[in-house]
Design a protein around this motif. Structure first.
Motif, PDB file in Angstrom:
ATOM      1  N   SER A 105      43.851  38.925  49.621  1.00 59.03           N
ATOM      2  CA  SER A 105      43.343  40.126  50.268  1.00 59.03           C
ATOM      3  C   SER A 105      43.980  41.419  49.785  1.00 59.03           C
ATOM      4  N   ARG A 106      45.151  41.368  49.136  1.00 55.84           N
ATOM      5  CA  ARG A 106      45.829  42.603  48.757  1.00 55.84           C
ATOM      6  C   ARG A 106      46.278  42.549  47.304  1.00 55.84           C
ATOM      7  N   VAL A 107      46.010  43.605  46.593  1.00 57.69           N
ATOM      8  CA  VAL A 107      46.468  43.742  45.215  1.00 57.69           C
ATOM      9  C   VAL A 107      47.391  44.943  45.176  1.00 57.69           C
ATOM     10  N   GLY A 108      48.577  44.757  44.660  1.00 55.36           N
ATOM     11  CA  GLY A 108      49.515  45.855  44.523  1.00 55.36           C
ATOM     12  C   GLY A 108      49.811  46.107  43.059  1.00 55.36           C
ATOM     13  N   LEU A 109      49.704  47.344  42.646  1.00 57.33           N
ATOM     14  CA  LEU A 109      49.966  47.706  41.255  1.00 57.33           C
ATOM     15  C   LEU A 109      51.048  48.777  41.224  1.00 57.33           C
ATOM     16  N   ASP A 110      52.008  48.594  40.356  1.00 56.06           N
ATOM     17  CA  ASP A 110      53.053  49.581  40.151  1.00 56.06           C
ATOM     18  C   ASP A 110      53.154  49.755  38.644  1.00 56.06           C
ATOM     19  N   ALA A 117      46.809  55.109  31.471  1.00 57.34           N
ATOM     20  CA  ALA A 117      46.840  53.868  32.244  1.00 57.34           C
ATOM     21  C   ALA A 117      45.401  53.477  32.530  1.00 57.34           C
ATOM     22  N   PHE A 118      45.044  52.236  32.192  1.00 61.80           N
ATOM     23  CA  PHE A 118      43.674  51.760  32.350  1.00 61.80           C
ATOM     24  C   PHE A 118      43.700  50.484  33.182  1.00 61.80           C
ATOM     25  N   ILE A 119      43.068  50.505  34.350  1.00 65.37           N
ATOM     26  CA  ILE A 119      43.010  49.360  35.254  1.00 65.37           C
ATOM     27  C   ILE A 119      41.563  48.912  35.309  1.00 65.37           C
ATOM     28  N   ARG A 120      41.332  47.629  35.038  1.00 65.43           N
ATOM     29  CA  ARG A 120      39.952  47.161  34.938  1.00 65.43           C
ATOM     30  C   ARG A 120      39.744  45.849  35.696  1.00 65.43           C
ATOM     31  N   ASP A 121      38.590  45.745  36.324  1.00 63.84           N
ATOM     32  CA  ASP A 121      38.080  44.503  36.912  1.00 63.84           C
ATOM     33  C   ASP A 121      38.974  43.867  37.967  1.00 63.84           C
ATOM     34  N   ILE A 122      39.177  44.566  39.066  1.00 63.79           N
ATOM     35  CA  ILE A 122      39.827  43.987  40.231  1.00 63.79           C
ATOM     36  C   ILE A 122      38.700  43.554  41.157  1.00 63.79           C
ATOM     37  N   GLN A 123      38.674  42.254  41.487  1.00 66.99           N
ATOM     38  CA  GLN A 123      37.582  41.729  42.301  1.00 66.99           C
ATOM     39  C   GLN A 123      38.115  40.915  43.464  1.00 66.99           C
ATOM     40  N   GLY A 124      37.446  41.009  44.602  1.00 68.04           N
ATOM     41  CA  GLY A 124      37.720  40.162  45.748  1.00 68.04           C
ATOM     42  C   GLY A 124      38.867  40.610  46.639  1.00 68.04           C
ATOM     43  N   ALA A 125      39.539  41.687  46.319  1.00 70.02           N
ATOM     44  CA  ALA A 125      40.627  42.178  47.162  1.00 70.02           C
ATOM     45  C   ALA A 125      40.060  42.944  48.345  1.00 70.02           C
ATOM     46  N   ASP A 137      45.920  60.235  31.257  1.00 72.02           N
ATOM     47  CA  ASP A 137      44.882  59.876  32.226  1.00 72.02           C
ATOM     48  C   ASP A 137      45.120  58.508  32.863  1.00 72.02           C
ATOM     49  N   VAL A 138      44.623  58.373  34.101  1.00 69.87           N
ATOM     50  CA  VAL A 138      44.585  57.098  34.800  1.00 69.87           C
ATOM     51  C   VAL A 138      43.118  56.781  35.042  1.00 69.87           C
ATOM     52  N   THR A 139      42.664  55.620  34.583  1.00 69.83           N
ATOM     53  CA  THR A 139      41.275  55.215  34.754  1.00 69.83           C
ATOM     54  C   THR A 139      41.228  53.894  35.510  1.00 69.83           C
ATOM     55  N   ILE A 140      40.442  53.846  36.575  1.00 63.74           N
ATOM     56  CA  ILE A 140      40.207  52.601  37.312  1.00 63.74           C
ATOM     57  C   ILE A 140      38.728  52.298  37.178  1.00 63.74           C
ATOM     58  N   GLU A 141      38.438  51.107  36.685  1.00 63.27           N
ATOM     59  CA  GLU A 141      37.049  50.737  36.397  1.00 63.27           C
ATOM     60  C   GLU A 141      36.778  49.325  36.915  1.00 63.27           C
ATOM     61  N   GLY A 142      35.633  49.106  37.481  1.00 66.06           N
ATOM     62  CA  GLY A 142      35.234  47.763  37.900  1.00 66.06           C
ATOM     63  C   GLY A 142      35.986  47.266  39.116  1.00 66.06           C
ATOM     64  N   LEU A 143      36.082  48.086  40.159  1.00 73.89           N
ATOM     65  CA  LEU A 143      36.768  47.717  41.382  1.00 73.89           C
ATOM     66  C   LEU A 143      35.734  47.223  42.393  1.00 73.89           C
ATOM     67  N   HIS A 144      35.814  45.949  42.761  1.00 74.22           N
ATOM     68  CA  HIS A 144      34.854  45.334  43.685  1.00 74.22           C
ATOM     69  C   HIS A 144      35.635  44.763  44.863  1.00 74.22           C
ATOM     70  N   LEU A 145      35.610  45.460  46.006  1.00 74.07           N
ATOM     71  CA  LEU A 145      36.375  45.040  47.171  1.00 74.07           C
ATOM     72  C   LEU A 145      35.585  44.076  48.041  1.00 74.07           C
ATOM     73  N   ASP A 146      36.323  43.167  48.686  1.00 75.41           N
ATOM     74  CA  ASP A 146      35.767  42.219  49.636  1.00 75.41           C
ATOM     75  C   ASP A 146      35.885  42.844  51.017  1.00 75.41           C
ATOM     76  N   THR A 147      34.797  42.957  51.735  1.00 73.51           N
ATOM     77  CA  THR A 147      34.816  43.579  53.065  1.00 73.51           C
ATOM     78  C   THR A 147      35.392  42.642  54.109  1.00 73.51           C
ATOM     79  N   GLY A 148      35.563  41.376  53.761  1.00 70.95           N
ATOM     80  CA  GLY A 148      36.086  40.415  54.718  1.00 70.95           C
ATOM     81  C   GLY A 148      35.013  39.787  55.573  1.00 70.95           C
ATOM     82  N   ARG A 149      33.781  40.211  55.399  1.00 66.83           N
ATOM     83  CA  ARG A 149      32.661  39.652  56.162  1.00 66.83           C
ATOM     84  C   ARG A 149      31.891  38.693  55.268  1.00 66.83           C
ATOM     85  N   ASP A 150      31.448  37.619  55.835  1.00 62.01           N
ATOM     86  CA  ASP A 150      30.611  36.668  55.124  1.00 62.01           C
ATOM     87  C   ASP A 150      29.215  37.273  55.031  1.00 62.01           C
TER      88      ASP A 150
END
Length: 153
Positions: A105-110, A117-125, A137-150
């Motif tokens: 459920s949680r992704v932590g990045l430091d 900095a390029f962050i790509r494809d975080i899924q299901g968090a 630059d900081v780029t975040i791409e492909g972030l797909h969060l899980d709402t916790g609901r089925d």
């Protein structure tokens, strides 16, 4: 293909399970046994670092301390000694639906980068916490969060 599970990643995930009431006791017990074995293999500084992971107030410091004490590039004797405990925690977590939810459920990045900095494809968090120090630059791409609901409900 998912990233390989490292010992530190597994300990960080396990630390989050201990405080989750709905996680089965067998899963928590597997984590405690791994934690004890890590203390035997890497010493009291590693035990202290792992204990800090379990407390939200000292979690970040525990992560840093753990990185100094536990090398994810294990020697063959260390890997052999830890393997049964690592496998037991992974099996217990996979069999425990609440543990799987808590772990994923949680992704932590430091991240500290001299350039971009390029962050790509975080899924299901369900939550993403990112601390990024970058020279450019900081780029975040492909972030797909899980709402916790089925979605089927």
């Amino acid at each position: 293909m998912p990233e390989p599970i490292t010992l530190t990643t597994l300990l960080i995930a396990g630390a989050s399970l201990v405080g989750t009431e709905t996680v089965k006791e067998v899963t928590k017990d597997a984590y405690r046994k791994l934690k004890e074995k890590v203390g035997e293999v890497f010493g009291s500084r590693a035990s202290t670092a792992v204990a800090k992971l379990e407390n939200p107030a000292t979690h970040d410091q525990g992560r840093k301390d753990l990185a100094r004490c536990v090398d994810d590039d294990l020697r063959p004797d260390e890997a052999t000694e830890l393997a049964p405990f690592v496998e037991a925690l992974i099996r217990a977590t996979q069999a425990d639906a609440d543990a799987k939810t808590a772990v994923h459920s949680r992704v932590g990045l430091d991240i500290e980068a001299g350039g971009n900095a390029f962050i790509r494809d975080i899924q299901g968090a369900r939550e993403v916490v990112a601390k990024v120090k970058a020279g450019q630059d900081v780029t975040i791409e492909g972030l797909h969060l899980d709402t916790g609901r089925d979605p089927g409900k």
